[in-house]
Scaffold this motif. Structure first.
Motif, PDB file in Angstrom:
ATOM      1  N   ASP A 277       0.866  -1.177   0.000  1.00  0.00           N
ATOM      2  CA  ASP A 277       0.000   0.000   0.000  1.00  0.00           C
ATOM      3  C   ASP A 277       0.906   1.231   0.000  1.00  0.00           C
ATOM      4  OD1 ASP A 277      -1.573   2.235   0.842  1.00  0.00           O
ATOM      5  OD2 ASP A 277      -3.081   0.847   1.608  1.00  0.00           O
ATOM      6  N   GLU A 278       0.854   2.013  -1.071  1.00  0.00           N
ATOM      7  CA  GLU A 278       1.785   3.132  -1.219  1.00  0.00           C
ATOM      8  C   GLU A 278       1.554   4.229  -0.197  1.00  0.00           C
ATOM      9  OE1 GLU A 278       1.574   4.488  -5.218  1.00  0.00           O
ATOM     10  OE2 GLU A 278       2.534   2.702  -6.050  1.00  0.00           O
ATOM     11  N   ARG A 279       0.316   4.361   0.276  1.00  0.00           N
ATOM     12  CA  ARG A 279       0.037   5.423   1.242  1.00  0.00           C
ATOM     13  C   ARG A 279       0.567   5.074   2.628  1.00  0.00           C
ATOM     14  NH1 ARG A 279      -6.273   6.304   0.497  1.00  0.00           N
ATOM     15  NH2 ARG A 279      -6.110   4.017   0.518  1.00  0.00           N
ATOM     16  N   SER A 280       0.292   3.849   3.103  1.00  0.00           N
ATOM     17  CA  SER A 280       0.711   3.471   4.452  1.00  0.00           C
ATOM     18  C   SER A 280       2.074   2.791   4.482  1.00  0.00           C
ATOM     19  CB  SER A 280      -0.331   2.542   5.082  1.00  0.00           C
ATOM     20  OG  SER A 280      -0.448   1.340   4.320  1.00  0.00           O
ATOM     21  N   ARG A 281       2.601   2.426   3.291  1.00  0.00           N
ATOM     22  CA  ARG A 281       3.893   1.720   3.188  1.00  0.00           C
ATOM     23  C   ARG A 281       3.849   0.406   3.948  1.00  0.00           C
ATOM     24  NH1 ARG A 281       6.074   3.875  -0.970  1.00  0.00           N
ATOM     25  NH2 ARG A 281       8.045   2.917  -0.389  1.00  0.00           N
ATOM     26  N   THR A 282       2.721  -0.294   3.861  1.00  0.00           N
ATOM     27  CA  THR A 282       2.568  -1.563   4.566  1.00  0.00           C
ATOM     28  C   THR A 282       2.099  -2.649   3.587  1.00  0.00           C
ATOM     29  OG1 THR A 282       0.266  -1.068   5.158  1.00  0.00           O
ATOM     30  CG2 THR A 282       1.985  -0.462   6.750  1.00  0.00           C
ATOM     31  N   PHE A 283       2.285  -3.896   4.023  1.00  0.00           N
ATOM     32  CA  PHE A 283       1.788  -5.054   3.298  1.00  0.00           C
ATOM     33  C   PHE A 283       0.672  -5.701   4.111  1.00  0.00           C
ATOM     34  CE2 PHE A 283       5.828  -4.521   1.248  1.00  0.00           C
ATOM     35  CZ  PHE A 283       5.676  -5.038  -0.025  1.00  0.00           C
ATOM     36  N   LYS A 284      -0.219  -6.369   3.410  1.00  0.00           N
ATOM     37  CA  LYS A 284      -1.331  -7.035   4.093  1.00  0.00           C
ATOM     38  C   LYS A 284      -1.124  -8.536   4.063  1.00  0.00           C
ATOM     39  CE  LYS A 284      -5.454  -7.066   2.190  1.00  0.00           C
ATOM     40  NZ  LYS A 284      -6.765  -6.596   1.702  1.00  0.00           N
ATOM     41  N   ILE A 285      -1.376  -9.185   5.209  1.00  0.00           N
ATOM     42  CA  ILE A 285      -1.327 -10.646   5.281  1.00  0.00           C
ATOM     43  C   ILE A 285      -2.600 -11.136   5.963  1.00  0.00           C
ATOM     44  CG2 ILE A 285       1.196 -10.620   5.455  1.00  0.00           C
ATOM     45  CD1 ILE A 285       0.834 -11.485   8.408  1.00  0.00           C
ATOM     46  N   GLU A 286      -2.879 -12.419   5.787  1.00  0.00           N
ATOM     47  CA  GLU A 286      -4.013 -13.050   6.453  1.00  0.00           C
ATOM     48  C   GLU A 286      -3.518 -14.243   7.244  1.00  0.00           C
ATOM     49  OE1 GLU A 286      -7.111 -14.057   3.739  1.00  0.00           O
ATOM     50  OE2 GLU A 286      -7.601 -11.973   3.250  1.00  0.00           O
ATOM     51  N   ALA A 287      -4.178 -14.501   8.359  1.00  0.00           N
ATOM     52  CA  ALA A 287      -3.810 -15.632   9.214  1.00  0.00           C
ATOM     53  C   ALA A 287      -5.076 -16.232   9.810  1.00  0.00           C
ATOM     54  CB  ALA A 287      -2.857 -15.189  10.321  1.00  0.00           C
ATOM     55  N   HIS A 288      -4.988 -17.504  10.177  1.00  0.00           N
ATOM     56  CA  HIS A 288      -6.100 -18.179  10.838  1.00  0.00           C
ATOM     57  C   HIS A 288      -5.676 -18.601  12.239  1.00  0.00           C
ATOM     58  CE1 HIS A 288      -8.157 -18.473   6.922  1.00  0.00           C
ATOM     59  NE2 HIS A 288      -9.236 -18.712   7.637  1.00  0.00           N
ATOM     60  N   PHE A 289      -6.607 -18.481  13.183  1.00  0.00           N
ATOM     61  CA  PHE A 289      -6.357 -18.934  14.541  1.00  0.00           C
ATOM     62  C   PHE A 289      -6.211 -20.452  14.556  1.00  0.00           C
ATOM     63  CE2 PHE A 289      -8.609 -14.928  15.454  1.00  0.00           C
ATOM     64  CZ  PHE A 289      -7.752 -14.381  16.401  1.00  0.00           C
ATOM     65  N   THR A 290      -5.239 -20.934  15.345  1.00  0.00           N
ATOM     66  CA  THR A 290      -5.154 -22.372  15.610  1.00  0.00           C
ATOM     67  C   THR A 290      -5.857 -22.723  16.911  1.00  0.00           C
ATOM     68  OG1 THR A 290      -2.964 -22.017  16.620  1.00  0.00           O
ATOM     69  CG2 THR A 290      -3.023 -22.674  14.294  1.00  0.00           C
ATOM     70  N   ASN A 291      -5.967 -21.743  17.828  1.00  0.00           N
ATOM     71  CA  ASN A 291      -6.811 -21.901  19.027  1.00  0.00           C
ATOM     72  C   ASN A 291      -7.640 -20.635  19.193  1.00  0.00           C
ATOM     73  OD1 ASN A 291      -4.550 -20.335  19.715  1.00  0.00           O
ATOM     74  ND2 ASN A 291      -4.809 -20.797  21.893  1.00  0.00           N
ATOM     75  N   PRO A 292      -8.726 -20.509  18.436  1.00  0.00           N
ATOM     76  CA  PRO A 292      -9.483 -19.255  18.411  1.00  0.00           C
ATOM     77  C   PRO A 292     -10.143 -18.948  19.746  1.00  0.00           C
ATOM     78  CG  PRO A 292     -10.676 -20.990  17.265  1.00  0.00           C
ATOM     79  CD  PRO A 292      -9.334 -21.551  17.591  1.00  0.00           C
ATOM     80  N   PRO A 293     -10.383 -17.659  20.007  1.00  0.00           N
ATOM     81  CA  PRO A 293     -11.144 -17.266  21.190  1.00  0.00           C
ATOM     82  C   PRO A 293     -12.558 -17.847  21.119  1.00  0.00           C
ATOM     83  CG  PRO A 293     -10.036 -15.376  20.205  1.00  0.00           C
ATOM     84  CD  PRO A 293      -9.904 -16.504  19.240  1.00  0.00           C
ATOM     85  N   PRO A 294     -13.236 -17.951  22.271  1.00  0.00           N
ATOM     86  CA  PRO A 294     -14.584 -18.537  22.269  1.00  0.00           C
ATOM     87  C   PRO A 294     -15.592 -17.760  21.440  1.00  0.00           C
ATOM     88  CG  PRO A 294     -14.054 -17.565  24.412  1.00  0.00           C
ATOM     89  CD  PRO A 294     -12.790 -17.609  23.634  1.00  0.00           C
TER      90      PRO A 294
END
Length: 364
Positions: A277-294
């Motif tokens: 993202d040229e404005r924020s100078r960041t990259f986006k990633i996605e992840a999945h919980f292996t032990n998600p909150p209730p």
């Protein structure tokens, strides 16, 4: 006597603080674990979460769904006022019906032309037969040159008439096909345009929010609703461009959330968007919980430390004892260069320049 006691207590307090400060300003390298990690922050999102938009402008006539409702793919969500589109569709339908009547006229013309083609074909076959017969006997002087030329001319005229009739028949057929296609396409376009005023869901899932009310003027830029997969959530995080090169698929991360203070949850990186993202100078990633909150909800905030690598039983010192990232103080005021390995937010690994048991001092 009272003042003497107070003075003694004051001296004792100063001495205690001094000793405490002295101890906290000194440190001896110890053996421990160092974990290198990358920080990311973002939000929780439902899987396949998307914002619903309209493809047309108009007044929102009716909301057909409620928040929390389970949505199926293709289900009608909103009805936008479409009187003009309905009139356009009706006009297109009338034009299509009129064209069908016009096409019947062309069809009759095609039938007539097919008869002409057949007649021209039969005459060509006859004239060709006469021409071929006279051509064969011409060498025996049985037929005069004038008579032969008449036969040849008749054959050529028949051939030309047949080819002309075929061409006209082809043109009529092409005109019929073109008119049918054009009017049919116009009707379908009008019907599709009218269908656009009925906003439908692109996916099945849960309706998390309705963002508009009936009677609102809708544009193609107006968000209407948010839909996502029910009871299935992921983490969408932003990472600084300087850290992105260290992140790979499958890396574990430790996640903290304001909604669950004091608790840490495990997750795994499973998607990396390869554009910054040229404005924020960041990259986006996605992840999945292996032990998600209730319990989870879309747009809950989250912070994560992505584990890059861990070293166990290495010589470590607090990062606060480093000067310029490569020196430490020994003998209270002597700077010594050290080699740093891994480091986390608290400790740094010492590769060389210090030994266990040596005392270092915190820089002032």
């Amino acid at each position: 006597m009272r003042y003497s006691s107070l003075f003694s207590i004051a001296l004792l307090f100063v001495f205690s603080v001094s000793c405490s400060k002295k101890k906290t300003d000194e440190f001896q390298p110890v053996s421990g674990d160092v974990t290198e990690s990358v920080y990311g922050s973002g939000v929780v999102k439902a899987e396949n979460q998307y914002t619903v938009f309209s493809t047309v402008n108009g007044v929102l006539q009716k909301v057909n769904v409620m928040v929390g409702q389970t949505i199926t793919q293709g289900q009608s969500l909103f009805q936008i006022e479409s009187e003009k589109a309905e009139l356009n569709t009706e006009n297109a339908r009338l034009a299509y019906q009129l064209s069908q009547e016009g096409n019947r006229y062309i069809q009759d013309k095609i039938s007539e032309m097919e008869l002409k083609v057949q007649s021209a074909k039969d005459k060509l076959a006859l004239d060709q037969s006469v021409y071929n017969r006279n051509k064969n006997i011409k060498q025996y002087n049985v037929i005069s040159e004038v008579e032969y030329e008449k036969v040849e001319l008749a054959y050529k005229n028949s051939k030309s008439n047949y080819e002309s009739a075929l061409k006209q028949l082809g043109q009529l057929r092409e005109q019929l096909r073109s008119d049918q296609n054009r009017n049919n396409i116009n009707l379908k376009i009008s019907q599709k345009s009218q269908n656009d005023f009925n906003v439908k869901s692109a996916f099945s899932g849960e309706l998390f929010d309705v963002l508009v009310k009936e009677g609102t003027l809708i544009t193609t830029q107006t968000p209407l609703a948010i839909i996502g997969k029910k009871n299935s959530y992921l983490l969408e995080l932003d990472l600084d461009e300087n850290d992105m090169v260290k992140v790979t698929l499958g890396q574990k991360m430790l996640v903290t959330m304001d909604s669950y203070k004091g608790k840490v949850f495990d997750a795994v990186v499973d998607k990396i968007y390869p554009i910054m993202d040229e404005r924020s100078r960041t990259f986006k990633i996605e992840a999945h919980f292996t032990n998600p909150p209730p319990k989870l909800y879309p747009n809950l905030t989250a912070e994560a430390n992505i584990i890059i690598q861990t070293k166990k039983n290495v010589l470590t010192i607090p990062k606060s004892y480093l000067i310029g990232g490569e020196y430490v103080l020994v003998n209270k005021d002597e700077k010594r260069k050290v080699t740093i390995g891994l480091s986390d937010y608290q400790n740094a690994e010492i590769i060389s320049g210090l030994k266990a048991g040596e005392t270092i001092y915190k820089p002032k």
